[in-house]
Design a protein around this motif. Sequence first.
Motif, PDB file in Angstrom:
ATOM      1  N   VAL A 171      40.838  48.607  10.999  1.00  0.00           N
ATOM      2  CA  VAL A 171      42.043  49.309  11.467  1.00  0.00           C
ATOM      3  C   VAL A 171      41.846  49.884  12.870  1.00  0.00           C
ATOM      4  O   VAL A 171      42.602  50.757  13.306  1.00  0.00           O
ATOM      5  CB  VAL A 171      42.435  50.428  10.477  1.00  0.00           C
ATOM      6  N   ASP A 173      42.364  48.708  15.892  1.00  0.00           N
ATOM      7  CA  ASP A 173      43.464  48.528  16.834  1.00  0.00           C
ATOM      8  C   ASP A 173      44.567  49.557  16.601  1.00  0.00           C
ATOM      9  O   ASP A 173      45.083  50.160  17.549  1.00  0.00           O
ATOM     10  CB  ASP A 173      44.044  47.119  16.719  1.00  0.00           C
ATOM     11  N   ARG A 174      44.936  49.773  15.350  1.00  0.00           N
ATOM     12  CA  ARG A 174      46.000  50.738  15.046  1.00  0.00           C
ATOM     13  C   ARG A 174      45.580  52.154  15.433  1.00  0.00           C
ATOM     14  O   ARG A 174      46.381  52.918  15.994  1.00  0.00           O
ATOM     15  CB  ARG A 174      46.348  50.692  13.561  1.00  0.00           C
ATOM     16  N   CYS A 175      44.333  52.495  15.149  1.00  0.00           N
ATOM     17  CA  CYS A 175      43.861  53.839  15.480  1.00  0.00           C
ATOM     18  C   CYS A 175      43.807  54.053  16.990  1.00  0.00           C
ATOM     19  O   CYS A 175      44.170  55.130  17.489  1.00  0.00           O
ATOM     20  CB  CYS A 175      42.497  54.080  14.852  1.00  0.00           C
ATOM     21  N   GLU A 176      43.369  53.047  17.729  1.00  0.00           N
ATOM     22  CA  GLU A 176      43.295  53.182  19.182  1.00  0.00           C
ATOM     23  C   GLU A 176      44.681  53.267  19.814  1.00  0.00           C
ATOM     24  O   GLU A 176      44.871  53.956  20.817  1.00  0.00           O
ATOM     25  CB  GLU A 176      42.502  52.021  19.772  1.00  0.00           C
ATOM     26  N   GLU A 177      45.657  52.597  19.219  1.00  0.00           N
ATOM     27  CA  GLU A 177      47.037  52.726  19.716  1.00  0.00           C
ATOM     28  C   GLU A 177      47.538  54.153  19.546  1.00  0.00           C
ATOM     29  O   GLU A 177      48.191  54.710  20.440  1.00  0.00           O
ATOM     30  CB  GLU A 177      47.943  51.748  18.973  1.00  0.00           C
ATOM     31  N   LEU A 178      47.229  54.768  18.413  1.00  0.00           N
ATOM     32  CA  LEU A 178      47.627  56.161  18.204  1.00  0.00           C
ATOM     33  C   LEU A 178      46.871  57.079  19.153  1.00  0.00           C
ATOM     34  O   LEU A 178      47.463  57.991  19.765  1.00  0.00           O
ATOM     35  CB  LEU A 178      47.376  56.568  16.756  1.00  0.00           C
ATOM     36  N   LEU A 218      43.688  56.720   6.625  1.00  0.00           N
ATOM     37  CA  LEU A 218      44.917  56.475   7.371  1.00  0.00           C
ATOM     38  C   LEU A 218      46.038  57.339   6.815  1.00  0.00           C
ATOM     39  O   LEU A 218      46.205  57.456   5.592  1.00  0.00           O
ATOM     40  CB  LEU A 218      45.330  55.004   7.283  1.00  0.00           C
ATOM     41  N   GLU A 220      50.151  57.620   7.019  1.00  0.00           N
ATOM     42  CA  GLU A 220      51.324  56.853   7.432  1.00  0.00           C
ATOM     43  C   GLU A 220      52.604  57.514   6.935  1.00  0.00           C
ATOM     44  O   GLU A 220      52.616  58.180   5.890  1.00  0.00           O
ATOM     45  CB  GLU A 220      51.247  55.422   6.892  1.00  0.00           C
ATOM     46  N   GLU A 224      54.574  53.782   9.622  1.00  0.00           N
ATOM     47  CA  GLU A 224      54.030  54.084  10.948  1.00  0.00           C
ATOM     48  C   GLU A 224      52.764  54.928  10.815  1.00  0.00           C
ATOM     49  O   GLU A 224      52.729  55.899  10.046  1.00  0.00           O
ATOM     50  CB  GLU A 224      55.058  54.845  11.790  1.00  0.00           C
ATOM     51  N   LEU A 225      51.723  54.569  11.568  1.00  0.00           N
ATOM     52  CA  LEU A 225      50.500  55.350  11.553  1.00  0.00           C
ATOM     53  C   LEU A 225      50.721  56.658  12.303  1.00  0.00           C
ATOM     54  O   LEU A 225      51.080  56.665  13.478  1.00  0.00           O
ATOM     55  CB  LEU A 225      49.356  54.571  12.205  1.00  0.00           C
ATOM     56  N   TYR A 228      44.668  59.500  11.600  1.00  0.00           N
ATOM     57  CA  TYR A 228      43.500  58.825  11.038  1.00  0.00           C
ATOM     58  C   TYR A 228      42.309  59.772  11.108  1.00  0.00           C
ATOM     59  O   TYR A 228      42.254  60.674  11.951  1.00  0.00           O
ATOM     60  CB  TYR A 228      43.187  57.512  11.772  1.00  0.00           C
TER      61      TYR A 228
END
Length: 415
Positions: A171, A173-178, A218, A220, A224-225, A228
């Motif tokens: 996960v 990529d999702r965490c870095e986007e946040l 995570l 959500e 949507e995240l 984390y």
Amino acid sequence: MTTETTGTTALRVLGAADWESWYRSLEWAFGGGFEPAEERAAWREVTEFDRSFALWDKDRIVGSFSSFSFQLSVPGGTQVPAAGVTMVHVAPTHRRQGQLRRMMRAGLDAARDAGEPLAVLTASEPAIYGRFGYGVASHVLDATLDVARTGLRLPPGTEDVRLSLADPADVMDRCEELYARLVPARPGMIVRRPAWRGMILLDAPAARGGASPRRCLLAERDGELVGYARFATTARWEATVPDGTVLVKDLDAADPAAYAAMLRFLTELDLMSTVRLPNRPVDDALLHLVSDLRRSRLRVFDRLHLRPVDVGAALAARAYTADVDVVLDVTDAFCPWNGGTWRLGGGPGGAVCERTGDAPDLALDVRELGAAYLGGTSLASLAAAGLVRELRPGALTAAATAFSSPIAPWLPHAF
């Protein structure tokens, strides 16, 4: 930088073939132990060779200096180029010969040439860097929660947050986007480049000290995240009573409910009696959510040390909480191009800082300017210690108010 030779020593840019010897010299400087292979590989991946120096005495490395090309969030949300100074050491055989000063000189000159208004570092020994103009610009809260004897006050919406567990790598990529969305909101955060993912995920078995592999929690809402947390657990038993510890490495949330939901999860894990959060902002929400802070162990440490490389560009790069028009008389013994009087005018929408011949309102060293730059250290507090002098009545209160930040600066991870 071309090779610079003084006596028997030469300072030159690090070559890729010399990285292993260079890094081993650092391991000796910081205790002598060999780091796990995974950790060495992660550090090599982020090393910027053209920004790294090795100090050689004939065929032996006796010192090192490196920096990262960071973007640092400042009040107002702008990301400002900053030299992230790291990997600094001088061998015991070469102390008190001016070698550290020599490397710091080369590093700050390089940052100035690169157009970086700021230089930042984290210090293993905080007393060292003040003489090079670095002030403590942010602090960090180290919290250990006694979950058996404390509860949490939960904000509205906590029950609407869905929690799940995942492998941190799956996960990422999702965490870095946040994380990237959160950077502009808090001064002192660093924009992370892809090469740093290995450092963020680093979890070498040999360095766990008996803890479990890390997991990622995570949070959500409607898919949507919104948060984390990366954490591990250490099992311990006192006779037949479980006394384990939750070790929280990262905890980032987009809203209060997501933060509270994750904190509740971490404090309710089976067989765990304490939750350790060693790197939190000093204004962290847990200070208001935990029911009894007296049952918790809280400590505050210095974190990010900062110095303006270019006073004018640095002060113009951030926004200010209130309108300000002040003339600063700045002293900078190590970077004399910063010395003299500067007129700072600006406010929440931005600022201009230029040389002036006008009479100064405040006098201070660049070290104190660095300490106040992110809004976490008050100019008024520095003045109370005799480190800032008010030359025009009323100027100190106005400047201290303008320089302040409603959100405490925070560096999420060391470098």
